[in-house]
Motif scaffolding. Structure first.
Motif, mmCIF file in Angstrom:
data_model
loop_
_atom_site.group_PDB
_atom_site.id
_atom_site.type_symbol
_atom_site.label_atom_id
_atom_site.label_comp_id
_atom_site.label_asym_id
_atom_site.label_seq_id
_atom_site.Cartn_x
_atom_site.Cartn_y
_atom_site.Cartn_z
ATOM 1 N N VAL A 68 0.879 -1.358 0.151
ATOM 2 C CA VAL A 68 0.095 -0.167 -0.091
ATOM 3 C C VAL A 68 0.692 0.951 0.228
ATOM 4 O O VAL A 68 0.655 1.846 -0.768
ATOM 5 C CB VAL A 68 -0.507 0.402 1.288
ATOM 6 N N LEU A 69 1.949 1.061 0.988
ATOM 7 C CA LEU A 69 2.752 2.238 0.581
ATOM 8 C C LEU A 69 3.729 3.035 -0.093
ATOM 9 O O LEU A 69 3.311 4.119 -0.795
ATOM 10 C CB LEU A 69 3.405 2.498 2.165
ATOM 11 N N ALA A 70 3.928 1.586 -0.699
ATOM 12 C CA ALA A 70 4.397 1.603 -1.988
ATOM 13 C C ALA A 70 3.564 1.639 -3.484
ATOM 14 O O ALA A 70 4.371 2.444 -4.399
ATOM 15 C CB ALA A 70 5.898 0.436 -2.625
ATOM 16 N N LEU A 71 2.805 1.752 -3.731
ATOM 17 C CA LEU A 71 1.558 1.408 -4.785
ATOM 18 C C LEU A 71 1.677 3.457 -4.466
ATOM 19 O O LEU A 71 1.494 4.121 -6.226
ATOM 20 C CB LEU A 71 0.780 0.668 -4.846
ATOM 21 N N SER A 72 0.308 3.411 -3.415
ATOM 22 C CA SER A 72 0.219 5.043 -2.966
ATOM 23 C C SER A 72 1.491 6.099 -3.498
ATOM 24 O O SER A 72 1.367 7.135 -3.838
ATOM 25 C CB SER A 72 -0.649 5.370 -1.650
ATOM 26 N N SER A 73 2.372 6.145 -2.453
ATOM 27 C CA SER A 73 3.483 7.202 -2.778
ATOM 28 C C SER A 73 3.676 7.083 -4.468
ATOM 29 O O SER A 73 3.707 7.957 -4.069
ATOM 30 C CB SER A 73 4.866 6.693 -1.815
ATOM 31 N N SER A 74 4.320 6.192 -4.747
ATOM 32 C CA SER A 74 4.213 5.490 -6.166
ATOM 33 C C SER A 74 3.809 6.602 -7.309
ATOM 34 O O SER A 74 4.256 7.801 -8.094
ATOM 35 C CB SER A 74 4.857 4.592 -6.988
ATOM 36 N N VAL A 75 2.639 6.808 -7.200
ATOM 37 C CA VAL A 75 1.724 7.037 -7.850
ATOM 38 C C VAL A 75 1.152 8.941 -7.525
ATOM 39 O O VAL A 75 1.752 9.528 -8.899
ATOM 40 C CB VAL A 75 -0.119 6.627 -7.646
ATOM 41 N N SER A 205 10.610 2.890 -2.657
ATOM 42 C CA SER A 205 9.764 2.983 -1.389
ATOM 43 C C SER A 205 9.025 0.782 -0.943
ATOM 44 O O SER A 205 9.735 1.291 0.357
ATOM 45 C CB SER A 205 8.169 3.261 -1.731
ATOM 46 N N ILE A 206 9.579 0.582 -2.079
ATOM 47 C CA ILE A 206 9.241 -0.952 -1.342
ATOM 48 C C ILE A 206 10.800 -1.618 -0.012
ATOM 49 O O ILE A 206 10.792 -2.013 0.488
ATOM 50 C CB ILE A 206 9.254 -1.660 -2.261
ATOM 51 N N ASP A 207 11.518 -1.169 -0.483
ATOM 52 C CA ASP A 207 13.196 -1.260 0.258
ATOM 53 C C ASP A 207 13.831 -0.946 0.865
ATOM 54 O O ASP A 207 14.490 -0.235 1.642
ATOM 55 C CB ASP A 207 14.025 -1.414 -0.649
ATOM 56 N N ASP A 208 12.840 0.775 1.197
ATOM 57 C CA ASP A 208 13.416 1.817 1.960
ATOM 58 C C ASP A 208 12.912 1.140 3.720
ATOM 59 O O ASP A 208 11.670 0.413 3.948
ATOM 60 C CB ASP A 208 12.327 3.430 2.259
ATOM 61 N N LEU A 245 11.342 -12.678 -1.508
ATOM 62 C CA LEU A 245 10.416 -12.376 -2.170
ATOM 63 C C LEU A 245 10.964 -10.827 -1.856
ATOM 64 O O LEU A 245 9.814 -10.203 -2.661
ATOM 65 C CB LEU A 245 9.657 -12.364 -0.787
ATOM 66 N N MET A 246 11.150 -9.694 -1.772
ATOM 67 C CA MET A 246 11.519 -8.513 -1.157
ATOM 68 C C MET A 246 12.438 -8.535 -3.122
ATOM 69 O O MET A 246 12.265 -7.519 -3.532
ATOM 70 C CB MET A 246 12.617 -7.544 -0.208
ATOM 71 N N ILE A 247 13.191 -9.053 -2.810
ATOM 72 C CA ILE A 247 14.713 -9.139 -4.248
ATOM 73 C C ILE A 247 13.441 -9.283 -5.561
ATOM 74 O O ILE A 247 13.972 -8.886 -7.205
ATOM 75 C CB ILE A 247 15.232 -9.835 -3.820
ATOM 76 N N GLY A 248 13.191 -10.379 -5.220
ATOM 77 C CA GLY A 248 11.907 -10.720 -6.780
ATOM 78 C C GLY A 248 11.533 -9.742 -6.835
ATOM 79 O O GLY A 248 10.912 -9.947 -8.143
ATOM 80 N N ALA A 249 10.525 -8.860 -6.092
ATOM 81 C CA ALA A 249 9.647 -7.627 -6.377
ATOM 82 C C ALA A 249 10.388 -6.982 -6.789
ATOM 83 O O ALA A 249 9.975 -6.360 -8.111
ATOM 84 C CB ALA A 249 8.785 -6.962 -5.013
ATOM 85 N N VAL A 250 11.441 -6.328 -6.579
ATOM 86 C CA VAL A 250 12.854 -5.793 -6.956
ATOM 87 C C VAL A 250 12.987 -6.085 -8.617
ATOM 88 O O VAL A 250 12.926 -5.062 -10.096
ATOM 89 C CB VAL A 250 13.985 -5.180 -6.099
#
Length: 272
Positions: A68-75, A205-208, A245-250
């Motif tokens: 939620v944080l990554a998507l909303s802040s990125s948009v 955002s996702i890895d901060d 999983l985080m590495i895969g997402a990035v």
């Protein structure tokens, strides 16, 4: 050294750097499939730690907060940063060097200083308004947008600077109003930069951790914060699974952005 010897040396150095960069990530991914609770001895392949993640409500809540944080802040950052980048380009001939310096400042500022300043700001606002901005997911979104916007703005600005300025004049000569120029020329031209900027903001955002740590509330733990709390007890295969999983997402976000660029380049070559 001959030219062939230089090429071999540079290629060897390139492979050595790749090994240095990605070997630690490969080790983390490998031990996430360990069949025993150990990060020192690999005893066989198992998916037990990934099953444990899905059954852990705390981890799933942290995952939900991260997405939620990554998507909303990125948009939000993509929209605001695109407008800022266009404004920087429009007024580039004026003496606004201080504005570009201000845009660069959040990028070069140490994360811990920026995180502490954000926490102090939100705490002061919350105290003055009776808890309107208590630390939580909302303050994290605002903080992430504030450091994502400069990256988006600079990407959009660099794309606009590379364009022939006569294209804008041609749009006006064809009697296109401001909305028509934006919809039929500016946005299609900026689409690659906007997409790349969005995925860059999402990755940031996702890895901060640092800024998220200082602006998070008790109910807004993200995956990086959860990992930091979990490794106090040691690095377990469950932590390795989360990291994998985080590495895969990035990697997935980077692959989508790269695929988009290849598709666009292929269409451009086909049209040419």
């Amino acid at each position: 050294m001959s030219g062939r010897g230089l090429r071999i040396t540079l290629r060897g150095f390139w492979y050595l750097m790749l090994l240095f960069l990605y070997a630690p990530l490969a080790v983390v991914a490998l031990y996430s499939f360990n069949s025993i609770n150990s990060s020192a001895v690999f005893a066989g392949v198992s998916l037990r730690w990934y099953h444990a993640l899905l059954a852990d409500d705390t981890i799933m809540n942290a995952f939900y907060n991260s997405v939620v944080l990554a998507l909303s802040s990125s948009v939000i950052a993509t929209v605001v940063g695109t407008l800022l980048g266009y404004g920087m380009y429009t007024h580039r001939e004026r003496r606004l060097g201080w504005l570009i310096w201000l845009v660069y400042l959040p990028i070069v500022m140490p994360d811990i200083v920026y995180g502490i300043s954000q926490m102090s700001f939100f705490t002061s606002i919350s105290a003055a308004t009776g808890g309107m901005l208590d630390l939580g997911l909302t303050t994290m979104v605002i903080a992430h947008v504030s450091f994502q916007v400069p990256f988006v703005a600079l990407l959009v600005y660099s794309r606009l600077v590379g364009l022939d300025s006569r294209l804008f004049a041609a749009c006006q000569d064809l009697y296109a109003n401001a909305w028509q120029r934006a919809w039929y020329f500016i946005l299609p031209t900026l689409r690659p930069a906007i997409v790349a900027a969005f995925f860059l903001a999402f990755t940031l955002s996702i890895d901060d951790f640092v800024i998220s740590f200082f602006t998070a509330g008790p109910e807004s733990t993200t995956l990086p914060i959860f990992i930091w709390s979990a490794i106090k007890k040691g690095v377990t295969p469950e932590v390795n699974a989360i990291a994998t999983l985080m590495i895969g997402a990035v990697f997935a976000a980077a692959a989508v952005a790269l695929a988009f660029q290849y598709v666009r380049a292929g269409r451009r070559n086909a049209a040419g």
